[in-house]
Design an enzyme around this catalytic site. Sequence first.
Site, PDB file in Angstrom:
ATOM      1  N   LEU A  54       0.880  -1.160   0.000  1.00 41.96           N
ATOM      2  CA  LEU A  54       0.000   0.000   0.000  1.00 41.96           C
ATOM      3  C   LEU A  54       0.916   1.208   0.000  1.00 41.96           C
ATOM      4  O   LEU A  54       1.897   1.246   0.749  1.00 41.96           O
ATOM      5  CB  LEU A  54      -0.904   0.013   1.233  1.00 41.96           C
ATOM      6  CG  LEU A  54      -2.112  -0.922   1.233  1.00 41.96           C
ATOM      7  CD1 LEU A  54      -2.803  -0.873   2.595  1.00 41.96           C
ATOM      8  CD2 LEU A  54      -3.098  -0.558   0.130  1.00 41.96           C
ATOM      9  N   ASP A  55       0.616   2.210  -0.842  1.00 43.34           N
ATOM     10  CA  ASP A  55       1.535   3.339  -0.936  1.00 43.34           C
ATOM     11  C   ASP A  55       1.470   4.218   0.311  1.00 43.34           C
ATOM     12  O   ASP A  55       0.626   4.040   1.194  1.00 43.34           O
ATOM     13  CB  ASP A  55       1.295   4.146  -2.215  1.00 43.34           C
ATOM     14  CG  ASP A  55      -0.073   4.805  -2.268  1.00 43.34           C
ATOM     15  OD1 ASP A  55      -0.428   5.477  -1.295  1.00 43.34           O
ATOM     16  OD2 ASP A  55      -0.775   4.665  -3.289  1.00 43.34           O
ATOM     17  N   LEU A  56       2.356   5.187   0.369  1.00 40.78           N
ATOM     18  CA  LEU A  56       2.538   6.040   1.536  1.00 40.78           C
ATOM     19  C   LEU A  56       1.239   6.659   2.036  1.00 40.78           C
ATOM     20  O   LEU A  56       0.954   6.682   3.236  1.00 40.78           O
ATOM     21  CB  LEU A  56       3.544   7.144   1.206  1.00 40.78           C
ATOM     22  CG  LEU A  56       3.869   8.148   2.307  1.00 40.78           C
ATOM     23  CD1 LEU A  56       4.704   7.500   3.400  1.00 40.78           C
ATOM     24  CD2 LEU A  56       4.613   9.356   1.727  1.00 40.78           C
TER      25      LEU A  56
END
Length: 234
Positions: free
Chosen positions: A108-110
């Site tokens: 999951l991205d930042l």
Amino acid sequence: MIEGVRLNKAISILGICSRRDADKLILDKKVSLNHKIAKDLGIKVFYGDIISVFGKDYILQKRKEKKVWTYYKPIGLVTTHKDEKGRKTVFDGLKDKINERVISVGRLDLNSEGLLLLTNDSDFSKQAETSNWKRYYKVRIFGKLTSEMISKIQNGITIDNINYAPMEIQISKIIPLVKNQWITCVLTEGKNREIRKIFNHFQISVNRLIRYKYGPFDLAGMKPGEVRLVKTLN
């Protein structure tokens, strides 16, 4: 493990570092197998073998249990064991919650949050990532969403020469005068920042993205930062 495993995988199983980092250590002749410098990346390791890294000995033992955890990833953490920019990682906050080395199933991205699967079994991770399991996301968008846009997205779309598979969009009703609204997006693959890129293509921004289900696993009322052991594999 009659046929053995590659040395880099054994090093990863022992929790020393990732397979990629292990390959670098082997090429730099920093790894010994049964007290002999390992020279071949393809060398096999068996239970009971002694692996030495930087002078410290490790014995590869049969793992008793293969496990899967669900984790509510908060916003602001990167899904990696090491970050070149020095940002906080998912695994920094798990050291006092899981007492063994784990890897994530995908990322999951930042700026995204929600369900992240963790496991101590790399084979399970690969199988889950390449499966047709559906991934469910609650997405808050800002912009004018039309039925024509939804149709294009649900039929699959190409953006900047990247082909995105059909994405299911669930929305109770399109309200033209409301630009900030929640929808549900369902994927069967997960390219990097896929949902954000697709909506950005239509000049629609994503200001919150929560993954709440991945195949048979879901958040089940979890709160940000919470982790649960949910499955022991055979």
